[in-house]
Design a protein around this motif. Structure first.
Motif, PDB file in Angstrom:
ATOM      1  N   ASP A  68       0.830  -1.201   0.000  1.00  0.00           N
ATOM      2  CA  ASP A  68       0.000   0.000   0.000  1.00  0.00           C
ATOM      3  C   ASP A  68       0.871   1.260   0.000  1.00  0.00           C
ATOM      4  O   ASP A  68       0.599   2.213  -0.738  1.00  0.00           O
ATOM      5  N   THR A  69       1.916   1.266   0.797  1.00  0.00           N
ATOM      6  CA  THR A  69       2.834   2.410   0.841  1.00  0.00           C
ATOM      7  C   THR A  69       3.519   2.599  -0.505  1.00  0.00           C
ATOM      8  O   THR A  69       3.656   3.739  -0.990  1.00  0.00           O
ATOM      9  N   ARG A  72       1.050   4.160  -2.901  1.00  0.00           N
ATOM     10  CA  ARG A  72       0.845   5.570  -2.547  1.00  0.00           C
ATOM     11  C   ARG A  72       2.062   6.403  -2.958  1.00  0.00           C
ATOM     12  O   ARG A  72       1.930   7.456  -3.573  1.00  0.00           O
ATOM     13  N   HIS A  78      -5.184   3.895  -6.559  1.00  0.00           N
ATOM     14  CA  HIS A  78      -5.286   2.547  -6.011  1.00  0.00           C
ATOM     15  C   HIS A  78      -6.288   2.481  -4.854  1.00  0.00           C
ATOM     16  O   HIS A  78      -6.634   3.492  -4.258  1.00  0.00           O
ATOM     17  N   ARG A  79      -6.715   1.266  -4.607  1.00  0.00           N
ATOM     18  CA  ARG A  79      -7.550   0.964  -3.451  1.00  0.00           C
ATOM     19  C   ARG A  79      -7.132  -0.411  -2.973  1.00  0.00           C
ATOM     20  O   ARG A  79      -7.028  -1.355  -3.758  1.00  0.00           O
ATOM     21  N   THR A  80      -6.861  -0.509  -1.694  1.00  0.00           N
ATOM     22  CA  THR A  80      -6.566  -1.811  -1.109  1.00  0.00           C
ATOM     23  C   THR A  80      -7.584  -2.081  -0.013  1.00  0.00           C
ATOM     24  O   THR A  80      -8.044  -1.161   0.654  1.00  0.00           O
TER      25      THR A  80
END
Length: 120
Positions: A68-69, A72, A78-80
């Motif tokens: 995720d980092t 970003r 994005h979507r987690t």
């Protein structure tokens, strides 16, 4: 003669730098070479929807956070999400891993992503 993608016919040189009969790594699950899906982020050029099973021993909360980092930091759309009570393979209806609630949520989010990004 037996052939499959990424590998030349037996005894013939590969078009890839003259190698002979060596399999080319398959892109799917290529993160397994480094142990981190985040290592593949620099090559991504599309929006990402990452649905993670919370009971997936091969994908720890720490790995999810690193991924995720990386998404970003790369500035990617994005979507987690972590799906509760799901195991690896939760979207595959023909397996014991199937989890209807997680699969339905994942496919709903996937359709939303397609509606938002695949416009004419």
């Amino acid at each position: 003669m037996l052939r499959w993608p990424g590998r030349p016919a037996a005894g013939r040189p590969s078009a890839r730098r003259g190698r002979r009969d060596r399999p080319v790594p398959h892109r799917r699950n290529s993160h397994r070479r480094t142990g981190q899906p985040a290592s593949r982020v620099p090559g991504i050029r599309a929006a990402v929807l990452a649905g993670h099973a919370d009971n997936d021993g091969s994908n720890t909360p720490e790995q999810i956070a690193v991924f995720d980092t990386a998404l970003r930091d790369a500035g990617l759309d994005h979507r987690t999400a972590v799906y509760p009570d799901a195991v690896h393979g939760y979207t595959m209806a023909d397996t014991a891993a199937y989890q209807e609630a997680g699969a339905e949520r994942h496919f709903h989010e996937l359709r939303e992503l397609f509606a938002r990004t695949l416009t004419r």
